[in-house]
Design a protein around this motif. Structure first.
Motif, mmCIF file in Angstrom:
data_model
loop_
_atom_site.group_PDB
_atom_site.id
_atom_site.type_symbol
_atom_site.label_atom_id
_atom_site.label_comp_id
_atom_site.label_asym_id
_atom_site.label_seq_id
_atom_site.Cartn_x
_atom_site.Cartn_y
_atom_site.Cartn_z
ATOM 1 N N SER A 188 5.938 3.249 2.221
ATOM 2 C CA SER A 188 7.319 3.717 2.144
ATOM 3 C C SER A 188 8.049 3.083 0.962
ATOM 4 O O SER A 188 7.658 2.017 0.455
ATOM 5 C CB SER A 188 8.050 3.400 3.449
ATOM 6 N N TYR A 189 9.151 3.736 0.528
ATOM 7 C CA TYR A 189 9.861 3.292 -0.658
ATOM 8 C C TYR A 189 10.570 1.948 -0.477
ATOM 9 O O TYR A 189 10.855 1.263 -1.456
ATOM 10 C CB TYR A 189 10.887 4.359 -1.082
ATOM 11 N N ASP A 190 10.859 1.559 0.761
ATOM 12 C CA ASP A 190 11.529 0.280 0.969
ATOM 13 C C ASP A 190 10.546 -0.886 1.075
ATOM 14 O O ASP A 190 10.917 -2.009 1.411
ATOM 15 C CB ASP A 190 12.407 0.340 2.228
ATOM 16 N N THR A 191 9.274 -0.647 0.773
ATOM 17 C CA THR A 191 8.246 -1.684 0.845
ATOM 18 C C THR A 191 8.235 -2.536 -0.413
ATOM 19 O O THR A 191 8.389 -2.007 -1.537
ATOM 20 C CB THR A 191 6.854 -1.040 1.052
ATOM 21 N N ASP A 192 8.033 -3.843 -0.241
ATOM 22 C CA ASP A 192 7.795 -4.727 -1.384
ATOM 23 C C ASP A 192 6.371 -4.448 -1.888
ATOM 24 O O ASP A 192 5.390 -4.733 -1.210
ATOM 25 C CB ASP A 192 7.926 -6.192 -0.935
ATOM 26 N N LEU A 193 6.281 -3.873 -3.075
ATOM 27 C CA LEU A 193 4.974 -3.434 -3.581
ATOM 28 C C LEU A 193 4.021 -4.597 -3.811
ATOM 29 O O LEU A 193 2.802 -4.459 -3.632
ATOM 30 C CB LEU A 193 5.146 -2.636 -4.877
ATOM 31 N N ASP A 194 4.543 -5.744 -4.223
ATOM 32 C CA ASP A 194 3.672 -6.910 -4.407
ATOM 33 C C ASP A 194 3.078 -7.356 -3.078
ATOM 34 O O ASP A 194 1.894 -7.713 -3.002
ATOM 35 C CB ASP A 194 4.460 -8.062 -5.047
ATOM 36 N N GLU A 195 3.902 -7.334 -2.020
ATOM 37 C CA GLU A 195 3.411 -7.704 -0.700
ATOM 38 C C GLU A 195 2.364 -6.698 -0.214
ATOM 39 O O GLU A 195 1.336 -7.080 0.343
ATOM 40 C CB GLU A 195 4.582 -7.775 0.286
#
Length: 288
Positions: A188-195
């Motif tokens: 989802s767009y609210d996800t921290d991509l690094d995490e």
């Protein structure tokens, strides 16, 4: 008068056939000896080349050529016994006269024969390889001078003329012991991509069937309608049951890791071997 002429001709033909019986019998014995010799020579050549490091297709080619040479020689001897005026030079001259007609009549045969020789001589695509050509995807079971047998993973046997196989592109999946696999995962767009990247990478690294030496790629790839898509790439075995199991285990591991991290997967889908996207369920069904 006519009846007497016909009777004389029939008697002459019968006498000629009786007189030719010994030579026909000798020719039959020669053919029988040729068959036994070719069979024995084929077995001997198979055992001799079996001790070498030649590829299976080359072993089959040598065995076939040995048997073919013995048959040609034996049949020529038998023909000379039955027809004393027959000679190899006469045969060649006759072939020269009818070469065009023979070429048209046996065009497919010679085309497949030559293609079979070329397939056996080249290093790529051997017996046991997993290949895909046109709409046929399976394992090569047998290569002869006329045709190639490909066993589909669903069990069907495809018998492919060598000319068709030689003249079309062929994908060889087992040319190397390992090959690359890909899966696309959307978050989802609210996800921290690094995490998300760390969770996915850790999940793939936890799968024993993944080749760790070749490296794992987790790349933020696409802004989709409701998700940011990661392209996940890893290397694993190119043949055997591991080709199915490694994908299954990677997908399961990624799903567990994202669930544990509380990361939502809005629209679950995967990419099947860096081609088109397909639903996860359909991809797993096809792999199975």
């Amino acid at each position: 008068m006519m009846l007497e002429i016909l009777t004389d001709q029939i008697n002459a033909m019968a006498q000629g056939a009786v007189a030719a019986l010994p030579t026909i019998l000798i020719a039959f014995v020669i053919v029988l000896i040729t068959w036994l010799t070719a069979k024995g020579a084929g077995g001997i050549s198979a055992r001799l080349v079996g001790k070498t490091e030649l590829r299976p297709s080359l072993r089959n080619l040598l065995k076939t050529l040995v048997r073919l040479g013995i048959w040609i020689g034996g049949l020529m001897v038998a023909a000379i016994v039955v027809f004393p005026d027959f000679s190899p030079a006469g045969l060649i001259a006759g072939l020269g006269i009818g070469a065009v007609a023979i070429g048209f009549a046996f065009q497919d045969f010679f085309e497949n024969f030559l293609a079979g020789v070329m397939i056996m001589l080249r290093e790529k695509m051997q017996i046991g390889d997993t290949i895909k050509t046109q709409d046929i995807h399976g394992k090569v079971e047998y290569i002869s001078l006329r045709e190639t047998h490909i066993r589909a993973f669903s069990g069907e046997l495809h018998i492919l003329p060598n000319a068709q196989l030689f003249g079309n592109p062929v994908e060889i999946f087992t040319d190397r012991p390992i090959r690359r696999y890909e899966v696309v995962i959307g978050v989802s767009y609210d996800t921290d991509l690094d995490e998300a990247e760390r969770a996915i990478r850790s999940a793939v690294e936890s799968v024993d069937l993944v080749d760790q030496d070749e490296g794992i790629q987790v790349l933020a790839d696409t802004f989709n309608s409701s998700s940011v898509d990661f392209m996940v790439r890893w290397w694993a075995a190119s043949s055997g049951a591991e080709t199915v199991l490694n994908r299954d285990q990677v997908v399961r591991a990624i799903k567990r890791a994202l669930d544990d991290a509380g990361i939502e997967i809005p629209f679950p889908y995967v990419t099947h071997t860096f081609k088109q996207r397909v639903p996860i369920g359909a991809a797993l069904d096809e792999a199975a």
